[in-house]
Design a protein around this motif. Sequence first.
Motif: not given
Length: 276
Positions: A179, A181, A203, A207-209, A221-224, A226, A268
């Motif tokens: 992972t 950050t 991750r 997937t990206n947060r 927060a949001i899940e995005l 690539d 990101v």
Amino acid sequence: MKPAPFDFVRADSLGEALEALHEAGDEARVIAGGQSLVPMLNMRLARPSVLVDVMRIRELCRIEERKGQIVVGAAVKQVELERWSPLAALLPLVASALPWVGHAQTRSRGTVCGSLAHADPSAELPLALLALGGEVHLRNRRKKRVLPASAFFMGMMATAVEPGEMIEAVAFPSHPMGTGTAFNEVARRHGDFAIVACAAIARADGTNRLAVGGVADTPQAIELPDPADDGFEDALNEFAWSLGARDDLHASARYRRDLVRSLGRQTVEEAIAWRS
């Protein structure tokens, strides 16, 4: 200005602190480092009748690894976590965020949990906790409970702490293998309140947060996908608008939205590069 009159309890044990909080109810406030609460007292934005000092309680001064979490007690100072030797390996996002928290002088006194209790929407530690999906451990005289960060922060400088209750500790999930950050912030000067702050987690599954502070009343927060995917820009733009940015003395709403889009993408991408 000077604070309104109050009684002061310097607790030597957790039981003593909880008893004092129970007796005073919603008239009591916990004080640890005081870097957030004391200015509010001086400006009379807070007028508790009782202050309960928890800095002498040894069991609240610990940083511990427990079942995949790093648990930080309510009396742990920000500088103590910053200098904790395993921090960069176990909590790299927090390690990146801590140097942005105020100044060295305030971090030497302010506590990790105190920053969370203050719930300033521009603060870095609440943002990091939300990004990581951490938890807040609460306790009163009779029971304990654990809340996820998403349920703990209720609004601008408002939390789910109930009368007679205190933050006992905060738990950050340990860094998973594979992972990445990253943490970035824009402020007028280093140590000032963030105009926009971004924390990202990339991750291993792709997937990206992204979590953003300084815009809405609480960190969000949001899940995005690539950044190379077609839907990334649209999703980030919708997220920027959903935060409800407002004009103030520090920045316009438009500037904040632009920062969410540009700084969000940058953060990101840095997390993805760090992962690989």
